[in-house]
Write an enzyme that holds these catalytic residues in place. Structure first.
Site, short mmCIF file in Angstrom:
data_model
loop_
_atom_site.label_atom_id
_atom_site.label_comp_id
_atom_site.label_asym_id
_atom_site.label_seq_id
_atom_site.Cartn_x
_atom_site.Cartn_y
_atom_site.Cartn_z
N TYR A 184 -11.16 -1.25 -32.16
CA TYR A 184 -12.61 -1.00 -31.66
C TYR A 184 -12.64 -2.23 -30.55
O TYR A 184 -12.00 -3.41 -30.64
CB TYR A 184 -13.55 -1.13 -32.70
CG TYR A 184 -15.11 -1.19 -32.15
CD1 TYR A 184 -15.53 -0.11 -31.13
CD2 TYR A 184 -15.78 -2.44 -32.23
CE1 TYR A 184 -16.61 0.00 -30.97
CE2 TYR A 184 -17.23 -2.28 -31.98
CZ TYR A 184 -17.50 -1.27 -31.06
OH TYR A 184 -18.98 -0.98 -30.78
N ASN A 186 -14.37 -4.66 -29.85
CA ASN A 186 -14.55 -6.23 -30.24
C ASN A 186 -13.62 -6.62 -31.05
O ASN A 186 -13.72 -8.10 -31.64
CB ASN A 186 -15.95 -6.52 -30.87
CG ASN A 186 -16.35 -5.87 -32.15
OD1 ASN A 186 -15.33 -5.38 -32.85
ND2 ASN A 186 -17.29 -5.87 -32.56
N LYS A 187 -12.48 -5.90 -31.68
CA LYS A 187 -11.59 -6.39 -32.48
C LYS A 187 -10.45 -7.42 -32.08
O LYS A 187 -10.58 -7.52 -30.67
CB LYS A 187 -11.00 -5.18 -33.39
CG LYS A 187 -12.02 -4.48 -34.17
CD LYS A 187 -12.59 -5.41 -35.15
CE LYS A 187 -13.45 -4.79 -36.14
NZ LYS A 187 -14.73 -4.12 -35.65
N VAL A 188 -9.62 -7.92 -32.75
CA VAL A 188 -8.71 -8.77 -32.31
C VAL A 188 -7.61 -8.44 -31.36
O VAL A 188 -7.15 -9.06 -30.44
CB VAL A 188 -7.72 -9.69 -33.53
CG1 VAL A 188 -8.85 -10.25 -34.29
CG2 VAL A 188 -7.16 -8.63 -34.46
N ILE A 189 -7.53 -7.06 -31.60
CA ILE A 189 -6.80 -6.30 -30.27
C ILE A 189 -7.43 -4.92 -29.95
O ILE A 189 -7.96 -4.38 -31.39
CB ILE A 189 -5.23 -5.99 -30.34
CG1 ILE A 189 -4.98 -5.08 -31.59
CG2 ILE A 189 -4.31 -7.41 -30.25
CD1 ILE A 189 -3.43 -4.37 -31.40
#
Ligand SMILES: Cc1ncc(COP(=O)(O)O)c(C=O)c1O
Length: 392
Positions: A184, A186-189
């Site tokens: 998604y 906003n995730k780390v990738i």
């Protein structure tokens, strides 16, 4: 009060570079847009890194959770243990299969599902445990693996927060029968929207079938070899595959993950040294043997110690300093859709206790500060100065 800075500092912003743009352009020019070579390469690279048997790139982590539960034959009359201090995705997916989510408390130090509470919640109807690595701090993977094995349960790691994190040398996402990831925005990738299901070959193979309508081969497998209409539907499935356009972004993002995580760690270290000792601010704990993924830099605001609530602090960061923050999470048992899933109170010693005490306390005090690779040191110090102003 400091002069109000004019640029808004968001809680999160993705880091997209020329590599992602070039990979997407290559995909768009290739003539193949749906799940195909880019998705297969992305699945391969993540699976190799996590040491899992198989992987399937899908449209979201929620899709991965839903498919994983269905592939594990979880359905009506079954119970699945999950923390309530999580995003609604796992409980929603559990309910969609017809099973019941059983909410258990988290530990007060790192907010991961509490091992003893999970064990106490096991009944004859329990089929699976979903652990979630809160904010990027892995659960005690070995202990949960043993618990699942001792009781014949499926262990599902919701590793949406912890794509690069480890505990006692085991990478988050490597020990579950099934692991789910989120890409998604906003995730780390990120791949914009996207997710991946990894795990035991038998389960992922079943999920792959269920995630492409129940059709016995993918369109990429049939491309140039068989008629596109030459297929059989062997089980009524769903449509959850990741497109190659999304996979192109995800693939390049994944190759940057070590650098992203290193920058997240630097930011976390700056916060920890600059915010230490502020009254009422409880900084994150990192247990021994843990390599934290730092998806969240999660603090607690203790109103008894600083005379301010979490909501006052986040409102003032926004109104006076133009700094965005977030909260993780609104506990699922308190959401309107979960009214009928209220946990039973339990006995601790001679006292009758509400079983989600830590969850409820943390949910009222927790604040996620901006922590992402696109932040400059100046951005980090801006948050530090603002917190000193608001809390002193
Ligand atoms: C712990 C956790 N699991 C699952 C999800 C759902 O991810 P997706 O939006 O990819 O379905 C999220 C999303 O924020 C999450 O935080």
């Amino acid at each position: 009060m400091n002069a109000r800075p004019d640029a808004f500092l968001p809680w999160n912003r993705p880091s997209i570079g020329d590599e992602e743009i070039a990979e997407v352009t290559d995909t768009l020019r290739s003539g193949w847009l749906t799940h195909g070579p880019k998705a297969i390469q992305f699945e391969y690279e993540v699976r190799e890194a996590l040491g899992q048997e198989d992987s399937f790139a899908v449209s979201s982590c929620t899709a991965a959770l839903h498919l994983g539960l269905l592939a594990a034959d979880i359905g009506p009359e079954d119970q699945v243990i999950t923390p309530s201090l999580t995003f609604c995705a796992a409980p929603n997916a559990i309910v969609q299969t017809g099973a019941d989510p059983v909410f258990v408390d988290v530990d007060p130090d790192v907010c991961n599902i509490d091992l003893a509470a999970a064990e106490a919640a096991i009944t004859n109807d329990t089929k699976a445990i979903v652990v979630m690595h809160y904010g990027g701090h892995p659960c005690d993977l070995i202990a949960f693996r043993k618990l699942a094995d001792d009781h014949g349960l499926i262990l599902i790691e919701d590793a949406a927060h912890a794509l690069q994190a480890s505990r006692a040398g085991h990478r988050a996402g490597s020990l579950g029968d099934l692991t789910t990831l989120s890409f998604y925005a906003n995730k780390v990738i990120t791949s914009g929207e996207g997710g991946m299901l990894l795990g035991r070959a038998r389960l992922v193979e079943r999920a792959r079938l269920l995630g492409r309508h129940g059709i016995d081969s993918s369109v990429w497998q049939r491309h140039g070899r068989r008629s596109t209409a030459d297929y059989e539907v062997t089980v009524p499935g769903l449509k959850y595959v990741m497109s190659d356009i999304a996979a192109a972004v995800g693939l390049q993002q994944f190759r940057k993950l070590p650098a992203f995580t290193a920058r997240r760690r630097e930011i976390a270290e700056m916060y920890t040294s600059e915010l230490a000792g502020l009254p009422g601010l409880v900084l994150p704990t990192v247990l021994d043997g843990v390599e934290h993924g730092w998806f969240l830099y999660s603090v607690l605001i203790d109103p008894d110690a600083c005379g301010r609530t979490r909501d006052t602090v986040s409102d003032r960061l926004l109104s006076d300093h133009m700094i965005g923050t977030s909260c993780h999470f609104r506990p699922v048992h308190a959401l309107a859709a979960y009214d009928r899933h209220q946990p039973r109170s339990c006995l601790r010693g001679a006292q009758k206790m509400h079983p989600l005490q830590v969850t409820d306390r943390v949910a009222g005090q927790q604040l996620s500060l901006p922590c992402y690779p696109a932040m400059t040191d100046g951005d980090v110090m801006r948050v530090v100065r603002a917190l000193h102003t608001v809390l002193s």
